[in-house]
Write a protein that holds these residues in place. Sequence first.
Motif, short mmCIF file in Angstrom:
data_model
loop_
_atom_site.label_atom_id
_atom_site.label_comp_id
_atom_site.label_asym_id
_atom_site.label_seq_id
_atom_site.Cartn_x
_atom_site.Cartn_y
_atom_site.Cartn_z
N HIS A 1 0.27 -0.14 -6.42
CA HIS A 1 -0.99 -1.03 -6.00
C HIS A 1 -2.34 -0.26 -6.10
CE1 HIS A 1 -3.37 -3.27 -2.63
NE2 HIS A 1 -3.48 -2.00 -2.37
N TYR A 2 -2.54 0.87 -6.04
CA TYR A 2 -4.13 1.46 -6.03
C TYR A 2 -4.23 1.52 -7.88
CZ TYR A 2 -3.15 2.78 -1.27
OH TYR A 2 -2.74 2.59 -0.14
N LYS B 1 0.73 -1.29 0.00
CA LYS B 1 0.13 0.20 -0.26
C LYS B 1 0.98 1.39 0.00
CE LYS B 1 -4.31 -1.78 1.85
NZ LYS B 1 -5.57 -1.45 2.34
N GLY C 1 -6.93 -6.43 -3.56
CA GLY C 1 -6.70 -5.08 -4.16
C GLY C 1 -7.71 -3.97 -3.12
N ALA C 2 -7.27 -2.86 -3.29
CA ALA C 2 -7.85 -1.82 -2.47
C ALA C 2 -9.43 -1.65 -3.20
CB ALA C 2 -7.21 -0.59 -2.28
N SER D 1 -5.46 -1.87 -8.57
CA SER D 1 -6.96 -2.06 -7.82
C SER D 1 -8.02 -1.30 -8.89
CB SER D 1 -6.99 -1.48 -6.28
OG SER D 1 -6.05 -2.17 -5.49
N LEU D 2 -7.84 -0.35 -9.33
CA LEU D 2 -8.71 0.16 -10.09
C LEU D 2 -9.08 -0.76 -11.52
CD1 LEU D 2 -7.97 3.89 -10.00
CD2 LEU D 2 -9.86 2.78 -9.03
N ARG E 1 -12.31 0.71 -4.81
CA ARG E 1 -12.26 1.86 -5.75
C ARG E 1 -12.24 3.18 -5.01
NH1 ARG E 1 -12.89 0.36 -10.75
NH2 ARG E 1 -14.14 -1.53 -11.42
N GLU F 1 -11.23 3.96 -2.03
CA GLU F 1 -9.60 4.03 -1.24
C GLU F 1 -8.73 4.18 -2.50
OE1 GLU F 1 -6.89 1.37 1.30
OE2 GLU F 1 -8.96 0.33 0.39
N SER F 2 -8.73 3.47 -3.48
CA SER F 2 -7.89 3.77 -4.60
C SER F 2 -7.91 5.14 -5.25
CB SER F 2 -7.91 2.81 -5.84
OG SER F 2 -7.80 1.31 -5.23
#
Length: 105
Positions: free
Chosen positions: A46-47, A41, A68-69, A50-51, A71, A73-74
């Motif tokens: 990572h973000y 993170k 993944g994180a 995740s999207l 949406r 949070e990303s």
Amino acid sequence: AVYTAVFTFIGARFARPMLWGIALAFGWESWVAFVPGLTRKLTAMHYIQSLSPHASGRNAAVALLQQGAGRLESVTALAIILAAFALLAAWTFSRREYEFDLSKR
């Protein structure tokens, strides 16, 4: 946009920005992804991943460990990273004195 802000800050701040940029892109961003725990993170990748989740050649056990994180949070994390590094780059540009020698053209 996030990486543009990060690399703009690196280019403005450090004497040898190419080395720092390579270290960040190929060292930090790829190395931290394999460290266990929540250290992944600490990367923008990572973000971004995740999207837009994608299928890779990894087996199912590894894919389950790398959740993944969300949406929201990303998007929030990427916006914070973008704003922070854009402000740092602007502040660095305003504080440094750049000399351009146009006589060497």
